[in-house]
Design an enzyme around this catalytic site. Structure first.
Site, PDB file in Angstrom:
ATOM      1  N   ALA A   1     -33.403  81.181  37.374  1.00 17.05           N
ATOM      2  CA  ALA A   1     -33.905  82.555  37.279  1.00 17.05           C
ATOM      3  C   ALA A   1     -32.831  83.535  36.805  1.00 17.05           C
ATOM      4  O   ALA A   1     -33.142  84.518  36.134  1.00 17.05           O
ATOM      5  CB  ALA A   1     -34.469  82.996  38.622  1.00 17.05           C
ATOM      6  N   THR A   2     -31.582  83.272  37.150  1.00 15.59           N
ATOM      7  CA  THR A   2     -30.505  84.173  36.704  1.00 15.59           C
ATOM      8  C   THR A   2     -30.427  84.191  35.187  1.00 15.59           C
ATOM      9  O   THR A   2     -30.345  85.261  34.565  1.00 15.59           O
ATOM     10  CB  THR A   2     -29.156  83.752  37.319  1.00 15.59           C
ATOM     11  OG1 THR A   2     -29.186  83.985  38.722  1.00 15.59           O
ATOM     12  CG2 THR A   2     -28.009  84.554  36.710  1.00 15.59           C
TER      13      THR A   2
ATOM     14  N   ASN B   1     -36.494  89.405  47.527  1.00 16.68           N
ATOM     15  CA  ASN B   1     -35.867  88.189  48.044  1.00 16.68           C
ATOM     16  C   ASN B   1     -35.236  88.349  49.418  1.00 16.68           C
ATOM     17  O   ASN B   1     -34.863  87.361  50.040  1.00 16.68           O
ATOM     18  CB  ASN B   1     -34.809  87.679  47.057  1.00 16.68           C
ATOM     19  CG  ASN B   1     -33.715  88.704  46.791  1.00 16.68           C
ATOM     20  OD1 ASN B   1     -34.000  89.868  46.501  1.00 16.68           O
ATOM     21  ND2 ASN B   1     -32.478  88.281  46.877  1.00 16.68           N
TER      22      ASN B   1
ATOM     23  N   GLN C   1     -39.103  84.490  43.799  1.00 16.71           N
ATOM     24  CA  GLN C   1     -39.518  84.379  45.196  1.00 16.71           C
ATOM     25  C   GLN C   1     -41.029  84.483  45.360  1.00 16.71           C
ATOM     26  O   GLN C   1     -41.540  84.380  46.478  1.00 16.71           O
ATOM     27  CB  GLN C   1     -38.837  85.468  46.032  1.00 16.71           C
ATOM     28  CG  GLN C   1     -37.322  85.386  46.062  1.00 16.71           C
ATOM     29  CD  GLN C   1     -36.809  84.239  46.930  1.00 16.71           C
ATOM     30  OE1 GLN C   1     -37.565  83.528  47.564  1.00 16.71           O
ATOM     31  NE2 GLN C   1     -35.501  84.056  46.958  1.00 16.71           N
TER      32      GLN C   1
ATOM     33  N   SER D   1     -37.807  80.035  39.073  1.00 14.39           N
ATOM     34  CA  SER D   1     -36.712  79.165  39.512  1.00 14.39           C
ATOM     35  C   SER D   1     -37.277  77.899  40.126  1.00 14.39           C
ATOM     36  O   SER D   1     -38.265  77.945  40.866  1.00 14.39           O
ATOM     37  CB  SER D   1     -35.842  79.906  40.529  1.00 14.39           C
ATOM     38  OG  SER D   1     -34.895  79.042  41.116  1.00 14.39           O
TER      39      SER D   1
ATOM     40  N   HIS E   1     -35.527  75.705  42.263  1.00 13.93           N
ATOM     41  CA  HIS E   1     -35.045  75.363  43.606  1.00 13.93           C
ATOM     42  C   HIS E   1     -35.581  76.268  44.705  1.00 13.93           C
ATOM     43  O   HIS E   1     -35.324  76.022  45.881  1.00 13.93           O
ATOM     44  CB  HIS E   1     -33.512  75.327  43.642  1.00 13.93           C
ATOM     45  CG  HIS E   1     -32.852  76.660  43.722  1.00 13.93           C
ATOM     46  ND1 HIS E   1     -32.344  77.166  44.902  1.00 13.93           N
ATOM     47  CD2 HIS E   1     -32.598  77.586  42.782  1.00 13.93           C
ATOM     48  CE1 HIS E   1     -31.801  78.348  44.673  1.00 13.93           C
ATOM     49  NE2 HIS E   1     -31.942  78.622  43.391  1.00 13.93           N
TER      50      HIS E   1
ATOM     51  N   THR F   1     -29.764  70.802  24.935  1.00 17.84           N
ATOM     52  CA  THR F   1     -30.520  69.589  25.239  1.00 17.84           C
ATOM     53  C   THR F   1     -31.273  69.755  26.555  1.00 17.84           C
ATOM     54  O   THR F   1     -30.690  70.142  27.573  1.00 17.84           O
ATOM     55  CB  THR F   1     -29.583  68.370  25.346  1.00 17.84           C
ATOM     56  OG1 THR F   1     -28.888  68.212  24.105  1.00 17.84           O
ATOM     57  CG2 THR F   1     -30.363  67.108  25.661  1.00 17.84           C
TER      58      THR F   1
ATOM     59  N   CYS G   1     -26.718  85.140  47.087  1.00 19.04           N
ATOM     60  CA  CYS G   1     -25.709  85.532  46.104  1.00 19.04           C
ATOM     61  C   CYS G   1     -24.728  86.548  46.665  1.00 19.04           C
ATOM     62  O   CYS G   1     -23.667  86.773  46.094  1.00 19.04           O
ATOM     63  CB  CYS G   1     -26.376  86.075  44.841  1.00 19.04           C
ATOM     64  SG  CYS G   1     -27.320  87.588  45.109  1.00 19.04           S
TER      65      CYS G   1
END
Length: 390
Positions: free
Chosen positions: A75-76, A156, A184, A204, A206, A244, A330
């Site tokens: 997401a970043t 978040n 989120q 995202s 994860h 890739t 973060c």
């Protein structure tokens, strides 16, 4: 050492066993290890089919077309590509961006970098206590030179849900590109990019029980020609993001999103019961205030600030029993109070005595009951005073 109860699903989620199985199948020689860009043999073709299937699984969750899903590292990167990709169209021009004070650092830091390039940024202040960003605020902030609005779907840290549909309608009315950070929100609330008039949407892996290091950016077809590439080299992903493709991570994210779509409503109902049980119990222990909106939220998060006489003692004890956060992951290495809580009007002291509980697939009622029981024991234990005699 006893393991902590894991209540930090907002930071990251464990990869589900059925997702791991699909990831592993893409790693070894007897699996689908090929490069999806290799179109001269079946190793590449097989990998490309799996990537296409995963792309469709992501698209299904947000009601988009598979051709509008661009793979990123998370997401970043998606947030950076969205904001910088649109901003790059306007070199040497003073243009205006609207966001809020409680966005993820990937948005705030990117906006700060764009300000250094001459962009004007309006940081909307959230409603006190609830963290709501209202459509009325956005409407009042729009200027003739506004080119981009960027707001998160679900905060978040506090779980408050933004009225994205109403804000999207405003953006469409004024012909402003609308970006939404949905890292989120995916798997927690229904997302329809067309109904909400969303042009760009960050996702995202994860945060939804998929692998780390993989994400996606939804880019509406009409907006794709307007988005300037930030990573060059090979023309992958419709020329918007070269590199890739990591087949195993992509397949894992796709599988995780497919599972999330199946379980969305039932899981939210289950977590609502856990959240309510913990919130009611905490109110019996000490003076505590809720951070975030009491109704306009997802059920996965409970952010509270302890403000009573046991504030420090309780927050320290909770951290000894459970894996929790005081802010987003973060910012966890930063000793400063959460920027989100300060923006809500919490004092620095209250923010320092705040806990973000976030629940997920492996959270049980027994976990909540054990945590509460231990906190009650802690508060009833006699405090030992030590005196020094000269």
């Amino acid at each position: 050492m006893n393991k902590l109860i894991y209540l930090d699903y907002a930071a990251t989620t464990p990869v589900l066993p059925e997702v791991i199985e699909k990831v592993v199948q893409c790693l070894a020689f007897d699996g689908h290890f090929g490069n999806p860009a290799s179109q001269s043999h079946h190793y590449g073709w097989d990998a490309e089919k799996l990537v296409a299937n995963a792309r469709q699984e992501i698209a299904n969750l947000i009601h988009a077309d598979a051709s509008e899903i661009i793979w990123t590292s998370g997401a970043t990167e998606s947030n950076n590509l969205a904001l910088k990709g649109i901003a790059t169209q306007y070199p040497q021009q003073k243009k205006h961006i609207i966001t809020s004070q409680i966005e993820h650092k990937a948005i705030l830091d990117t906006c700060a970098a764009l300000e250094l390039q001459g962009f004007e940024v309006t940081y909307l202040q959230p409603q006190a206590d609830t963290g709501l960003i209202t459509p009325e605020q956005v409407a009042a902030a729009i200027q003739p030179n506004t080119v981009l609005i960027s707001l998160m779907f679900v905060n978040n840290e506090i779980g408050t849900v933004t009225d994205i549909a109403a804000i999207g309608a405003l953006a469409k009315q004024h012909q402003i590109v609308f970006h939404v950070d949905a890292a989120q929100a995916a798997g927690k609330i229904k997302i329809d990019v067309d109904a909400c008039h969303i042009d760009l949407l960050s996702l995202s892996g994860h945060k939804v029980y998929g692998p780390k290091g993989i994400g996606a950016l939804y880019v509406r077809q009409a907006v794709q020609p307007k988005l300037c590439t930030q990573i060059h080299g090979g023309g992958h992903e419709r020329g918007l993001r070269s590199g890739t493709l990591a087949t195993h991570q992509i397949v894992g994210m796709g599988a995780a999103f497919a599972l999330a779509q199946q379980k969305l409503e039932t899981e939210q109902q289950r977590l609502a019961e856990l959240r309510l049980a913990l919130w009611q119990a905490l109110q019996q222990l000490d003076d505590v205030v809720l951070n975030g909106h009491p109704q306009q939220r997802v059920e996965n998060y409970l952010s509270v600030s302890f403000v009573g006489e046991h504030a420090n003692s309780l927050t320290e004890k909770i951290k000894q029993l459970a894996a929790v956060s005081s802010s987003s992951a973060c910012n966890s290495k930063n000793a400063a109070p959460s920027h989100v809580l300060l923006a809500l009007g919490r004092s620095a002291e209250a923010a320092s005595h705040s806990i973000r509980f976030s629940f997920g697939a492996y959270t049980t009622l027994a976990d909540i009951q054990f945590l509460v029981a231990q906190l009650k024991v802690h508060l009833t234990q006699p405090k030992v005073n030590f005196f020094v005699f000269n």
